[in-house]
Design a protein around this motif. Structure first.
Motif, short mmCIF file in Angstrom:
data_model
loop_
_atom_site.label_atom_id
_atom_site.label_comp_id
_atom_site.label_asym_id
_atom_site.label_seq_id
_atom_site.Cartn_x
_atom_site.Cartn_y
_atom_site.Cartn_z
N GLU A 191 0.86 -1.04 -0.05
CA GLU A 191 0.22 -0.01 0.03
C GLU A 191 0.88 1.24 0.11
O GLU A 191 0.53 2.25 -0.65
N LEU A 192 2.04 1.26 0.73
CA LEU A 192 3.11 2.47 0.89
C LEU A 192 3.45 2.48 -0.56
O LEU A 192 3.84 3.86 -1.03
N SER A 193 4.00 1.28 -1.27
CA SER A 193 4.61 1.58 -2.28
C SER A 193 3.64 2.54 -3.52
O SER A 193 4.49 3.08 -4.51
N LYS A 194 2.39 2.43 -3.26
CA LYS A 194 1.85 3.34 -4.25
C LYS A 194 1.99 4.74 -4.27
O LYS A 194 1.80 5.51 -5.12
N LYS A 195 2.30 5.09 -2.93
CA LYS A 195 2.54 6.45 -2.76
C LYS A 195 3.88 6.97 -2.68
O LYS A 195 4.41 7.86 -2.88
N ASP A 196 4.65 5.93 -2.14
CA ASP A 196 6.12 6.35 -1.79
C ASP A 196 7.03 5.06 -2.14
O ASP A 196 7.79 4.42 -1.33
N PRO A 197 7.15 4.78 -3.41
CA PRO A 197 7.84 3.50 -3.91
C PRO A 197 9.45 3.62 -3.62
O PRO A 197 10.01 2.60 -3.26
N ALA A 198 9.94 4.72 -3.53
CA ALA A 198 11.39 4.86 -3.19
C ALA A 198 11.62 4.44 -1.64
O ALA A 198 12.45 3.71 -1.43
N TRP A 199 10.79 4.86 -0.85
CA TRP A 199 10.72 4.34 0.80
C TRP A 199 10.78 2.97 0.77
O TRP A 199 11.71 2.31 1.36
N VAL A 200 9.83 2.39 0.03
CA VAL A 200 9.77 1.06 0.12
C VAL A 200 10.93 0.15 -0.40
O VAL A 200 11.50 -0.74 0.25
N VAL A 201 11.43 0.74 -1.57
CA VAL A 201 12.69 0.15 -2.06
C VAL A 201 13.90 0.16 -1.16
O VAL A 201 14.52 -0.61 -0.87
N GLN A 202 13.91 1.33 -0.61
CA GLN A 202 15.04 1.70 0.24
C GLN A 202 15.05 0.88 1.64
O GLN A 202 16.09 0.57 2.18
N TRP A 203 13.80 0.53 1.88
CA TRP A 203 13.55 -0.49 3.33
C TRP A 203 13.62 -1.93 3.00
O TRP A 203 14.69 -2.55 3.64
N VAL A 204 13.36 -2.19 1.83
CA VAL A 204 13.42 -3.74 1.29
C VAL A 204 14.83 -4.01 1.10
O VAL A 204 15.38 -5.40 1.40
N GLU A 205 15.55 -3.22 0.22
CA GLU A 205 16.70 -3.72 -0.31
C GLU A 205 17.99 -4.03 0.52
O GLU A 205 18.51 -5.10 0.27
N PRO A 206 18.07 -3.51 1.63
CA PRO A 206 19.01 -4.01 2.56
C PRO A 206 18.62 -4.98 3.46
O PRO A 206 19.49 -5.70 4.27
N ARG A 207 17.35 -5.53 3.16
CA ARG A 207 16.87 -6.79 3.83
C ARG A 207 16.66 -7.76 3.02
O ARG A 207 15.78 -8.68 3.61
N LEU A 208 17.02 -7.72 1.83
CA LEU A 208 16.72 -8.88 1.12
C LEU A 208 17.12 -10.29 1.52
O LEU A 208 16.49 -11.44 1.19
N ASP A 209 18.06 -10.43 2.18
CA ASP A 209 18.44 -11.67 2.84
C ASP A 209 17.52 -12.23 3.93
O ASP A 209 17.56 -13.34 4.28
N ALA A 210 17.10 -11.18 4.49
CA ALA A 210 16.00 -11.79 5.76
C ALA A 210 14.57 -11.59 5.38
O ALA A 210 13.83 -12.41 6.10
N ILE A 211 14.13 -11.02 4.39
CA ILE A 211 12.61 -10.52 4.14
C ILE A 211 12.15 -12.14 3.53
O ILE A 211 12.87 -12.73 2.88
N SER A 212 10.90 -12.39 4.17
CA SER A 212 10.33 -13.86 3.43
C SER A 212 9.70 -13.31 2.12
O SER A 212 9.68 -12.30 1.67
N GLY A 213 9.75 -14.62 1.28
CA GLY A 213 9.20 -14.36 0.09
C GLY A 213 7.63 -14.04 -0.07
O GLY A 213 7.46 -13.18 -0.86
N VAL A 214 6.76 -14.29 1.06
CA VAL A 214 5.59 -13.59 1.12
C VAL A 214 5.57 -12.15 1.23
O VAL A 214 4.95 -11.43 0.19
N THR A 215 5.95 -11.94 2.12
CA THR A 215 6.32 -10.27 2.21
C THR A 215 7.07 -9.64 1.20
O THR A 215 6.36 -8.52 0.53
N PHE A 216 8.07 -10.35 0.60
CA PHE A 216 8.77 -9.67 -0.53
C PHE A 216 7.65 -9.32 -1.80
O PHE A 216 7.68 -8.51 -2.67
N ARG A 217 7.14 -10.63 -2.28
CA ARG A 217 6.06 -10.47 -3.17
C ARG A 217 5.02 -9.36 -3.08
O ARG A 217 4.77 -8.87 -4.35
N GLU A 218 4.54 -9.43 -2.15
CA GLU A 218 3.40 -8.17 -1.89
C GLU A 218 4.07 -6.62 -1.82
O GLU A 218 3.58 -5.85 -2.53
N ALA A 219 5.43 -6.57 -1.12
CA ALA A 219 5.97 -5.40 -1.33
C ALA A 219 6.43 -4.79 -2.57
O ALA A 219 6.04 -3.59 -3.00
#
Length: 241
Positions: A197-225
């Motif tokens: 939902e946040l990516s619709k308004k602030d995609p840059a923030w979502v990318v910046q949050w997800v990118e350094p956590r790629l090794d830890a984030i679950s596949g389910v969370t990643f796909r939705e993000a």
């Protein structure tokens, strides 16, 4: 309002629209142990909302919702009555006060399914937090609660702020880090929904949050993000293994 009379009328109208075949299918789909009458969502909502079309007081709304929530049939709660209770609260959510967060918590702790929790979390708890921001401190405790549905509520209650353009980025980040290692599917999904939902308004923030956590984030969370990210932003991310 005759609260007991309205509760009885709602139940009678729901039973008048009973569809045993639908009840069995819905019970199976939800893996439910509750009693199911078999009423479509639009019809159920119409009946529930009709009970509060006038101008009920806050006390009447709370009392009606509690009466409907507590309805049982042969000792088991009734699905449609609980859904009607939630619809009553949502329809008149503007009447709710900070102290009513306690009732919302009781209903969530008495729930065993996303079908009840998600609406309460978003429309009732989230709505209260938007109108009374200090209540967000309650979510700080809930995100670490032993009960999975309370943890899910803490996350989903952040959605209204995102939708209204006032996201609580600090809590989204902090809750995300607290829950990133969760094994529960429903928690992983909830975190992904908030990021989506946040990516619709602030995609840059979502990318910046997800990118350094790629090794830890679950596949389910990643796909939705990444589901609603612009192609250019999504290209910066790689699917976790």
């Amino acid at each position: 309002m005759d609260v007991k009379g309205e509760a009885a009328r709602v139940l009678a109208e729901l039973h008048a629209q009973a569809d045993p075949m639908r009840a069995e299918k819905e019970k199976s789909y939800l893996k439910s142990d509750l009693v199911h009458i078999g009423v479509t969502v639009p019809a159920l909502r119409k009946v529930a909302v009709s009970a509060v079309k006038a101008k009920p007081t806050r006390e009447e709304v709370l009392a009606l919702a509690q009466l409907l929530w507590d309805v049982t049939d042969e000792g088991r709660p009734v699905h449609e009555a609980r859904m009607a209770a939630i619809d009553v609260l949502v329809k008149r959510s503007a009447l709710l006060e900070p102290r009513d967060l306690g009732m919302a918590e009781r209903l969530i702790r008495d729930s065993v399914s996303w079908v009840y929790v998600d609406v309460i979390a978003d429309k009732v708890v989230g709505g209260l937090v938007v109108r009374h921001p200090h209540l967000a401190t309650v979510l700080d405790a809930w995100v670490a609660d032993p009960y999975m549905w309370i943890r899910r509520t803490a996350v989903l209650a952040l959605l209204p702020g995102v939708r209204t353009g006032n996201p609580d980025l600090e809590r989204i980040s902090r809750f995300g880090d607290a829950l990133i290692g969760e094994r529960e599917f429903f928690i992983r999904k909830a975190l992904g929904w908030v990021l989506r939902e946040l990516s619709k308004k602030d995609p840059a923030w979502v990318v910046q949050w997800v990118e350094p956590r790629l090794d830890a984030i679950s596949g389910v969370t990643f796909r939705e993000a990444v589901r609603r990210l612009p192609a250019g932003e999504a290209a910066r991310l790689s699917r976790p293994s």
